[in-house]
Scaffold this motif. Structure first.
Motif, short mmCIF file in Angstrom:
data_model
loop_
_atom_site.label_atom_id
_atom_site.label_comp_id
_atom_site.label_asym_id
_atom_site.label_seq_id
_atom_site.Cartn_x
_atom_site.Cartn_y
_atom_site.Cartn_z
N CYS A 18 0.71 -1.19 -0.15
CA CYS A 18 -0.09 0.22 0.31
C CYS A 18 0.76 1.26 0.22
CB CYS A 18 -0.47 0.18 1.01
SG CYS A 18 -2.32 -1.34 1.29
N GLY A 64 -5.54 1.75 -3.98
CA GLY A 64 -5.86 1.94 -2.31
C GLY A 64 -4.91 2.03 -1.77
N SER A 65 -3.89 2.55 -2.80
CA SER A 65 -2.48 2.59 -2.40
C SER A 65 -2.26 4.63 -1.29
CB SER A 65 -1.68 3.79 -3.74
OG SER A 65 -0.72 4.32 -2.92
N ARG A 66 -1.12 4.56 0.16
CA ARG A 66 -1.48 5.63 0.68
C ARG A 66 -0.12 6.09 0.70
NH1 ARG A 66 -5.76 5.17 0.40
NH2 ARG A 66 -7.62 4.22 2.17
#
Length: 347
Positions: free
Chosen positions: A93, A100-102
């Motif tokens: 992630c 849903g990359s953070r």
């Protein structure tokens, strides 16, 4: 060497658990550094020795290893023999192209305007004022305008969040029975785009400040929605577009205190037909002793803007004071809920 019994004792020791919570800022900053260096993206094709990663990231080899092993200890990376590191599901992630990359969120959390403002939380608690304004001598939005490099990181983080949240909202609520949806303060238009793609017969109006609205035009054009979506610019304290069947606001009300939030809602109420629907998409603070994430975000709103997240009861009071009846609160699989309101009958 610590054996398993010692670990279990530490895990049930309230003092040790409190120290873990106190030191949480260290993990936040470590994640910020790993994100800024792009470590996870360098691991997408497989495990690598820390020295190889250091060369790729232009980092000091021994120091980068210490960062990576600390993050591996909390499950972000995995360390194997020979100081080789690979991605875990958490670490994935932190890659730029993950669903849903953070990555950008982690980069934003450690920027000076954000990080230093949280260092002045005490000021916010004592005064009720936003700590960012106290820290930076200007309010948070002005500060970001004055520091375009930080504004770019903030915008990227918010865009990534918006894309993930848009999916959650459109899966939780059927927008298909609205002929025209007005997105008030809709930013770059990612939520309205998702709604129009899910509802091929619907039309939309995106309304935001002029410098934001111009960006949204490109978002709709790239999705082939130009003919079904109008982009309008203005100030939602003064007036919003009429003729909508639904008026949506995502993550707008939490930026403002009760007085300003009431004025925004009244601007909508003045132009809404009696049959129209209000959809405020926000975090809803949970009951006592639950929902640590929501309550931490509430503190962040205090730090950043002197604003707040609200409970369901507080939303009901806010809507009632602005001319709306609360119909219900619909949760999504994201942290956001959909607060549904309708214009209250005239007294």
């Amino acid at each position: 060497m610590v054996d398993n019994q010692s670990r279990e004792m530490a895990a049930t020791d309230p003092s040790a658990e409190l120290v873990r919570l106190i030191n949480g800022y260290q993990i936040s900053q470590a994640l910020h550094v790993a994100a800024t260096l792009g470590v996870a993206d360098h691991l997408k094709d497989g495990s690598q020795p820390s020295d190889t990663l250091a060369r790729a990231c232009s980092a000091h080899p021994a120091s980068l290893y210490r960062l990576l092993r600390a993050l591996a200890a909390v499950g972000v990376f995995h360390e194997a023999e020979g100081r080789r590191f690979s991605l875990t599901p958490l670490g994935t992630c932190l890659t730029g192209d993950a669903l849903g990359s953070r990555l950008d969120y982690a980069r934003w959390v450690g920027t000076p305007g954000m990080w230093q403002s949280w260092g002045n939380l005490l000021h916010g608690i004592r005064t009720g004022e936003g700590a960012a304004g106290f820290t930076c001598a200007v309010e948070a939005w002005t500060y970001r305008d004055q520091h375009p490099e930080e504004r770019a990181v903030f915008d990227a983080a918010m865009t990534a969040l918006s894309r993930a949240e848009a999916r959650a909202v459109t899966e939780a609520y059927d927008f298909g029975h609205f002929g025209c949806t007005v997105d008030v303060g809709g930013g770059e238009g990612h939520l309205l785009k998702a709604i129009l793609l899910a509802c091929p017969d619907a039309r939309g109006i995106l309304f935001d400040q002029p410098q934001v609205a111009v960006t949204a035009e490109g978002v709709f054009a790239s999705a082939g929605l130009t003919q079904r979506c109008q982009v309008a610019a203005g100030n939602f304290f003064q007036a919003v577009p009429g003729a909508g069947d639904a008026y949506i606001m995502k993550a707008v009300l939490h930026d403002w205190d009760e007085g300003d939030a009431t004025e925004i809602l009244r601007s909508c109420r003045r132009v809404m037909p009696a049959t129209a629907t209000l959809l405020a998409i926000e975090r809803v603070v949970g009951p006592p002793n639950q929902d640590p994430s929501g309550k931490s975000f509430d503190l962040n709103m205090l730090v950043q803007y002197g604003a707040l997240e609200r409970t369901a009861q507080e939303f009901q009071v806010l809507l009632n004071s602005s001319g709306f009846d609360l119909v219900g609160v619909i949760p999504t699989y994201s942290p956001l809920s959909i607060i549904v309101g309708r214009p209250a009958p005239a007294a």
